[in-house]
Motif scaffolding. Structure first.
Motif, PDB file in Angstrom:
ATOM      1  N   PRO A   1      -0.499  19.877  -1.982  1.00  0.00           N
ATOM      2  CA  PRO A   1       0.086  18.774  -1.327  1.00  0.00           C
ATOM      3  C   PRO A   1       0.482  17.600  -2.214  1.00  0.00           C
ATOM      4  N   LYS A   2       1.614  16.976  -2.090  1.00  0.00           N
ATOM      5  CA  LYS A   2       2.087  15.932  -2.812  1.00  0.00           C
ATOM      6  C   LYS A   2       1.031  14.741  -2.166  1.00  0.00           C
ATOM      7  N   PRO A   3       0.917  13.939  -3.153  1.00  0.00           N
ATOM      8  CA  PRO A   3      -0.049  12.839  -2.819  1.00  0.00           C
ATOM      9  C   PRO A   3       0.456  11.715  -1.872  1.00  0.00           C
ATOM     10  N   ASP A   4      -0.255  11.000  -1.160  1.00  0.00           N
ATOM     11  CA  ASP A   4      -0.049  10.221  -0.089  1.00  0.00           C
ATOM     12  C   ASP A   4       0.246  10.856   1.117  1.00  0.00           C
ATOM     13  N   ARG A   5       0.298  12.315   1.065  1.00  0.00           N
ATOM     14  CA  ARG A   5       0.611  12.846   2.719  1.00  0.00           C
ATOM     15  C   ARG A   5      -0.606  12.519   3.422  1.00  0.00           C
ATOM     16  N   PRO A   6      -0.385  12.596   4.879  1.00  0.00           N
ATOM     17  CA  PRO A   6      -1.699  12.087   5.668  1.00  0.00           C
ATOM     18  C   PRO A   6      -2.923  12.846   5.515  1.00  0.00           C
ATOM     19  N   ARG A   7      -2.965  14.215   5.129  1.00  0.00           N
ATOM     20  CA  ARG A   7      -4.057  14.941   4.941  1.00  0.00           C
ATOM     21  C   ARG A   7      -4.811  14.353   3.608  1.00  0.00           C
ATOM     22  N   ASP A   8      -3.950  13.966   2.634  1.00  0.00           N
ATOM     23  CA  ASP A   8      -4.446  13.550   1.384  1.00  0.00           C
ATOM     24  C   ASP A   8      -5.180  12.067   1.527  1.00  0.00           C
ATOM     25  N   VAL A   9      -4.514  11.133   2.459  1.00  0.00           N
ATOM     26  CA  VAL A   9      -5.044   9.924   2.669  1.00  0.00           C
ATOM     27  C   VAL A   9      -6.293   9.694   3.323  1.00  0.00           C
ATOM     28  N   SER A  10      -6.256  10.998   4.486  1.00  0.00           N
ATOM     29  CA  SER A  10      -7.444  11.184   5.055  1.00  0.00           C
ATOM     30  C   SER A  10      -8.785  11.653   4.373  1.00  0.00           C
ATOM     31  N   GLU A  11      -8.352  12.469   3.617  1.00  0.00           N
ATOM     32  CA  GLU A  11      -9.322  13.278   2.517  1.00  0.00           C
ATOM     33  C   GLU A  11      -9.672  12.052   1.540  1.00  0.00           C
ATOM     34  N   LEU A  12      -9.117  11.351   1.065  1.00  0.00           N
ATOM     35  CA  LEU A  12      -9.420  10.127   0.163  1.00  0.00           C
ATOM     36  C   LEU A  12     -10.149   9.171   0.678  1.00  0.00           C
ATOM     37  N   ALA A  13      -9.844   8.707   2.094  1.00  0.00           N
ATOM     38  CA  ALA A  13     -10.673   7.611   3.042  1.00  0.00           C
ATOM     39  C   ALA A  13     -11.899   8.443   3.374  1.00  0.00           C
ATOM     40  N   ASN A  14     -12.197   9.573   3.475  1.00  0.00           N
ATOM     41  CA  ASN A  14     -13.286  10.278   3.934  1.00  0.00           C
ATOM     42  C   ASN A  14     -14.344  10.290   2.768  1.00  0.00           C
ATOM     43  N   LEU A  15     -13.798  10.905   1.359  1.00  0.00           N
ATOM     44  CA  LEU A  15     -14.366  10.636   0.067  1.00  0.00           C
ATOM     45  C   LEU A  15     -14.983   9.104  -0.130  1.00  0.00           C
ATOM     46  N   LEU A  16     -13.965   8.034   0.265  1.00  0.00           N
ATOM     47  CA  LEU A  16     -14.508   6.615  -0.126  1.00  0.00           C
ATOM     48  C   LEU A  16     -15.690   6.320   0.865  1.00  0.00           C
ATOM     49  N   ASP A  17     -15.653   6.817   2.183  1.00  0.00           N
ATOM     50  CA  ASP A  17     -16.731   6.597   3.146  1.00  0.00           C
ATOM     51  C   ASP A  17     -18.079   7.358   2.742  1.00  0.00           C
TER      52      ASP A  17
END
Length: 192
Positions: free
Chosen positions: A8-24
């Motif tokens: 997937p390309k960066p900044d897709r909703p799934r990527d954003v969600s995954e990165l947010a989960n990783l930060l959490d």
């Protein structure tokens, strides 16, 4: 299908969600999540550091500082205020600018870091006359919060006047006046 098409390309909703989960998860001390976050974002953040600093060695040092900060301050990430990659990019940019401030000030480096545009000669003159970064930082800290924030956003974070006006909900002319008055006060402080 090759790998580039499957990812997937960066900044897709799934990527954003995954990165947010990783930060959490990183905020809760999860080393595996932190390693995954590093793997997914380090190339982009290294590029930011390299562009600001122009030195691979310094960019690598600053990148390490970036991830130490991310490990320590991941709990401060607020998905309501920024996307994960934007938050990470701001951390990288701020660390890069901090490193630039530690160097003897060179006008060309500050211009590159700040994205100074041709329509900002006053700030250009200030920086040209005052090469002492500690003094500039001191004088910025003497300004009221709003002009200080707008000047930093415009000249250190690269925000344009129209972006700032929209963000603050004011007409473009008002934003330009705020920044010009702040720069005049900054100039007065630097000339003392």
């Amino acid at each position: 299908m090759d790998r580039a098409q499957a990812e997937p390309k960066p900044d897709r909703p799934r990527d954003v969600s995954e990165l947010a989960n990783l930060l959490d998860s990183t905020a809760r001390g999860d080393r595996a999540a932190f390693a995954d976050l590093y793997q997914r974002t380090s190339a982009k953040l290294y590029g930011i550091c390299l562009r600001l600093l122009g030195s691979q060695a310094e960019a690598q040092d600053v990148l390490q500082d970036v991830y130490v900060t991310v490990w320590q301050k991941a709990h401060r990430f607020d998905p309501a205020r920024a996307s994960p990659i934007t938050w990470l990019a701001v951390v990288a940019r701020n660390k890069g600018i901090d490193r630039l401030r530690q160097r003897p000030v060179q006008v060309e480096e500050l211009e590159a870091a700040a994205g100074v545009q041709d329509d900002a000669p006053l700030a250009f003159d200030i920086i040209d006359r005052e090469r002492d970064s500690a003094r500039l930082t001191h004088c910025l800290d003497e300004l009221e919060e709003r002009p200080r924030a707008m000047i930093r956003s415009a000249f250190l974070d690269g925000a344009t006047y129209p972006e700032l006006a929209e963000r603050e909900g004011v007409p473009l002319g008002t934003m330009k006046s705020w920044i010009r008055r702040g720069l005049q006060r900054l100039k007065g402080c630097l000339e003392q």
